[in-house]
Write a protein that holds these residues in place. Structure first.
Motif, mmCIF file in Angstrom:
data_model
loop_
_atom_site.group_PDB
_atom_site.id
_atom_site.type_symbol
_atom_site.label_atom_id
_atom_site.label_comp_id
_atom_site.label_asym_id
_atom_site.label_seq_id
_atom_site.Cartn_x
_atom_site.Cartn_y
_atom_site.Cartn_z
ATOM 1 N N ASP A 132 0.865 -1.152 -0.091
ATOM 2 C CA ASP A 132 0.014 -0.036 0.058
ATOM 3 C C ASP A 132 0.748 1.349 -0.073
ATOM 4 O O ASP A 132 0.726 2.331 -0.843
ATOM 5 C CB ASP A 132 -0.825 0.108 1.281
ATOM 6 C CG ASP A 132 -1.701 1.222 1.375
ATOM 7 O OD1 ASP A 132 -2.437 1.502 0.380
ATOM 8 O OD2 ASP A 132 -1.530 1.960 2.146
ATOM 9 N N LEU A 133 1.913 1.276 0.779
ATOM 10 C CA LEU A 133 2.734 2.248 1.051
ATOM 11 C C LEU A 133 3.462 2.645 -0.403
ATOM 12 O O LEU A 133 3.765 3.831 -0.790
ATOM 13 C CB LEU A 133 3.602 2.336 2.195
ATOM 14 C CG LEU A 133 2.689 2.397 3.550
ATOM 15 C CD1 LEU A 133 3.804 2.219 4.694
ATOM 16 C CD2 LEU A 133 2.244 3.831 3.687
ATOM 17 N N VAL A 134 4.189 1.692 -0.920
ATOM 18 C CA VAL A 134 4.814 1.849 -2.215
ATOM 19 C C VAL A 134 3.886 2.178 -3.170
ATOM 20 O O VAL A 134 4.444 3.127 -4.075
ATOM 21 C CB VAL A 134 5.636 0.272 -2.567
ATOM 22 C CG1 VAL A 134 6.096 0.320 -3.977
ATOM 23 C CG2 VAL A 134 6.770 0.045 -1.598
ATOM 24 N N GLY A 135 2.956 1.722 -3.377
ATOM 25 C CA GLY A 135 1.766 2.390 -4.397
ATOM 26 C C GLY A 135 1.258 3.715 -4.249
ATOM 27 O O GLY A 135 1.361 4.282 -5.323
ATOM 28 N N ARG A 136 1.772 4.155 -3.001
ATOM 29 C CA ARG A 136 1.602 5.738 -2.919
ATOM 30 C C ARG A 136 2.878 6.601 -3.222
ATOM 31 O O ARG A 136 2.462 7.574 -3.864
ATOM 32 C CB ARG A 136 1.173 5.962 -1.307
ATOM 33 C CG ARG A 136 -0.401 5.292 -0.844
ATOM 34 C CD ARG A 136 -0.265 5.919 0.510
ATOM 35 N NE ARG A 136 -1.866 4.952 1.064
ATOM 36 C CZ ARG A 136 -2.201 5.263 2.110
ATOM 37 N NH1 ARG A 136 -1.648 5.937 3.097
ATOM 38 N NH2 ARG A 136 -3.205 4.547 2.742
ATOM 39 N N VAL A 137 3.780 5.767 -2.899
ATOM 40 C CA VAL A 137 5.061 6.432 -3.430
ATOM 41 C C VAL A 137 5.307 6.207 -4.812
ATOM 42 O O VAL A 137 5.811 7.169 -5.627
ATOM 43 C CB VAL A 137 6.232 5.936 -2.862
ATOM 44 C CG1 VAL A 137 7.414 6.519 -3.123
ATOM 45 C CG2 VAL A 137 6.213 6.148 -1.213
ATOM 46 N N ARG A 138 5.081 5.048 -5.550
ATOM 47 C CA ARG A 138 5.287 4.745 -6.917
ATOM 48 C C ARG A 138 3.840 4.422 -7.577
ATOM 49 O O ARG A 138 3.839 3.516 -8.028
ATOM 50 C CB ARG A 138 6.313 3.823 -6.769
ATOM 51 C CG ARG A 138 7.630 3.960 -6.526
ATOM 52 C CD ARG A 138 8.449 4.489 -7.612
ATOM 53 N NE ARG A 138 8.513 4.064 -8.854
ATOM 54 C CZ ARG A 138 9.249 2.989 -9.314
ATOM 55 N NH1 ARG A 138 9.698 2.357 -8.812
ATOM 56 N NH2 ARG A 138 8.921 2.529 -10.888
ATOM 57 N N PRO A 139 2.916 5.360 -7.815
ATOM 58 C CA PRO A 139 1.593 5.116 -8.556
ATOM 59 C C PRO A 139 2.079 4.706 -9.843
ATOM 60 O O PRO A 139 1.072 4.274 -10.591
ATOM 61 C CB PRO A 139 0.812 6.404 -8.309
ATOM 62 C CG PRO A 139 1.934 7.445 -8.216
ATOM 63 C CD PRO A 139 3.141 6.792 -7.501
ATOM 64 N N ASP A 140 2.893 5.130 -10.551
ATOM 65 C CA ASP A 140 3.502 4.644 -11.748
ATOM 66 C C ASP A 140 3.937 3.190 -11.966
ATOM 67 O O ASP A 140 4.055 2.657 -13.309
ATOM 68 C CB ASP A 140 4.361 5.426 -12.275
ATOM 69 C CG ASP A 140 5.986 5.222 -11.399
ATOM 70 O OD1 ASP A 140 5.917 5.340 -10.108
ATOM 71 O OD2 ASP A 140 6.957 4.857 -12.116
ATOM 72 N N ALA A 141 4.004 2.353 -11.007
ATOM 73 C CA ALA A 141 4.629 0.942 -11.309
ATOM 74 C C ALA A 141 3.786 0.099 -10.516
ATOM 75 O O ALA A 141 2.738 0.315 -9.862
ATOM 76 C CB ALA A 141 5.979 0.844 -10.357
ATOM 77 N N ASP A 142 3.804 -1.314 -10.850
ATOM 78 C CA ASP A 142 3.114 -2.307 -10.078
ATOM 79 C C ASP A 142 3.751 -2.543 -8.858
ATOM 80 O O ASP A 142 4.865 -2.715 -8.569
ATOM 81 C CB ASP A 142 3.699 -3.815 -10.800
ATOM 82 C CG ASP A 142 2.878 -4.748 -10.220
ATOM 83 O OD1 ASP A 142 2.173 -4.713 -8.984
ATOM 84 O OD2 ASP A 142 2.982 -5.939 -10.732
ATOM 85 N N ALA A 143 2.891 -2.010 -7.746
ATOM 86 C CA ALA A 143 3.237 -1.835 -6.279
ATOM 87 C C ALA A 143 3.587 -3.034 -5.587
ATOM 88 O O ALA A 143 4.548 -3.124 -4.960
ATOM 89 C CB ALA A 143 2.249 -1.052 -5.495
ATOM 90 N N ARG A 144 3.007 -4.199 -5.869
ATOM 91 C CA ARG A 144 3.248 -5.520 -5.278
ATOM 92 C C ARG A 144 4.860 -6.163 -6.001
ATOM 93 O O ARG A 144 5.492 -6.629 -5.116
ATOM 94 C CB ARG A 144 2.281 -6.524 -5.497
ATOM 95 C CG ARG A 144 2.422 -7.887 -5.241
ATOM 96 C CD ARG A 144 1.388 -8.768 -5.465
ATOM 97 N NE ARG A 144 0.308 -8.228 -4.645
ATOM 98 C CZ ARG A 144 -0.136 -8.549 -3.227
ATOM 99 N NH1 ARG A 144 0.707 -9.338 -2.619
ATOM 100 N NH2 ARG A 144 -1.306 -8.398 -2.718
ATOM 101 N N THR A 145 4.884 -5.760 -6.977
ATOM 102 C CA THR A 145 6.420 -6.235 -7.646
ATOM 103 C C THR A 145 7.332 -5.166 -6.736
ATOM 104 O O THR A 145 8.469 -5.917 -6.636
ATOM 105 C CB THR A 145 6.396 -6.037 -8.910
ATOM 106 O OG1 THR A 145 5.324 -6.949 -9.797
ATOM 107 C CG2 THR A 145 7.856 -6.367 -9.718
ATOM 108 N N VAL A 146 7.144 -3.979 -6.917
ATOM 109 C CA VAL A 146 8.212 -3.126 -6.131
ATOM 110 C C VAL A 146 8.371 -3.359 -4.866
ATOM 111 O O VAL A 146 9.591 -3.367 -4.233
ATOM 112 C CB VAL A 146 7.969 -1.565 -6.578
ATOM 113 C CG1 VAL A 146 8.901 -0.608 -5.801
ATOM 114 C CG2 VAL A 146 7.922 -1.186 -7.978
ATOM 115 N N ALA A 147 7.396 -3.704 -4.038
ATOM 116 C CA ALA A 147 7.487 -3.945 -2.600
ATOM 117 C C ALA A 147 8.214 -5.190 -2.408
ATOM 118 O O ALA A 147 8.814 -5.318 -1.334
ATOM 119 C CB ALA A 147 6.097 -4.073 -2.359
ATOM 120 N N ALA A 148 7.981 -6.323 -3.203
ATOM 121 C CA ALA A 148 8.689 -7.543 -3.047
ATOM 122 C C ALA A 148 10.111 -7.456 -3.390
ATOM 123 O O ALA A 148 10.815 -7.793 -2.894
ATOM 124 C CB ALA A 148 8.000 -8.504 -3.871
#
Length: 193
Positions: A132-148
Motif C-alpha cells: 500500500d505504501l509503495v503504491g502511494r510512493v510509486r503510483p506509476d509502477a506495479d506496487a506489489r512487484t516493487v514492494a517484493a
C-alpha cells in the motif's frame, strides 16, 4: 472446538518457552525435547497440543509476526508515504538485528508453506502494508512487484548484516546508508518525501 483452560495454559507455556529459547539460543535450539524440558513436562507432552514439530514452530513464529506487526503498527502514520516506508523498513531491519533467532524462524519456507496456525495470514498483512505504501510512493509502477523487490533487498541486508558481511564490506556499524540506498533503488531518489 473449545479448548479447556489447562490445555490453553500448557499450549501457551510451550510457545512462551519456545519464544524464550529462540531468543536466547537461536532457532536451532527449538527441539520438542528441549521445549518440553524447559516447560517442565514430559518430552511427549508437546505432541498432545501440537501434533507435529512444525505446528509448534509455527506457533512460535506467529508470535514473532505478531510482535513485528505491533512494531509496524506504531510507526509514524502522519509522515509522507516515503517516510512511512523508510520507518517500516527501519523497524524491519531493527527487528531482524535484535531478534535474529526469531527472524530466522519466521522466514523458514517450510513453516510458511505448511499453512499451520494461519502463519501466512499473519505474515501477508505486513506485506500488504508495504504494498500500500509503495503504491502511494510509486503510483506509476506495479506496487506489489516493487514492494517484493524492496522486501527482498531488506531481507538480504538483514541476513548479510546478521552474518557480519555488510559491516566488513562497508566498514560501518550503521545500516542506515544501506537502507537509504535500497529505498532510492526501489522508490526513486527522494521520491515522495
Amino acid at each position: 472446538m473449545t479448548t479447556d483452560p489447562e490445555t490453553a495454559d500448557l499450549r501457551g507455556r510451550l510457545v512462551d518457552v519456545g519464544v524464550d529459547l529462540v531468543a536466547r539460543e537461536g532457532a536451532q535450539a527449538l527441539t520438542l525435547r528441549e521445549i518440553a524440558r524447559r516447560a517442565g513436562v514430559s518430552h511427549g507432552a508437546p505432541r498432545r497440543y501440537f501434533p507435529t514439530h512444525l505446528e509448534l514452530l509455527s506457533a512460535i513464529a506467529r508470535r514473532g509476526f505478531t510482535d513485528l506487526g505491533a512494531r509496524v503498527a506504531v510507526t509514524d502514520t502522519d509522515g509522507s508515504p516515503r517516510a512511512r516506508v523508510e520507518e517500516l523498513a527501519r523497524v524491519y531491519l531493527e527487528f531482524a538485528r535484535d531478534n535474529a533467532g526469531m527472524y530466522e524462524l519466521m522466514f523458514r519456507h517450510d513453516l510458511l508453506a505448511s499453512g499451520h496456525l494461519g502463519l501466512r495470514e499473519t505474515s501477508l498483512p505486513l506485506f500488504g502494508v508495504l504494498v500500500d505504501l509503495v503504491g502511494r510512493v510509486r503510483p506509476d509502477a506495479d506496487a506489489r512487484t516493487v514492494a517484493a523487490a524492496l522486501w527482498a533487498n531488506l531481507h538480504g541486508i538483514a541476513q548479510l548484516w546478521r552474518w557480519g558481511s555488510l559491516q566488513l564490506a562497508t566498514a560501518s556499524e550503521d545500516f542506515t546508508p544501506l537502507l537509504r540506498a535500497a529505498l532510492d533503488a526501489h522508490l526513486g531518489s527522494g521520491a515522495g518525501r
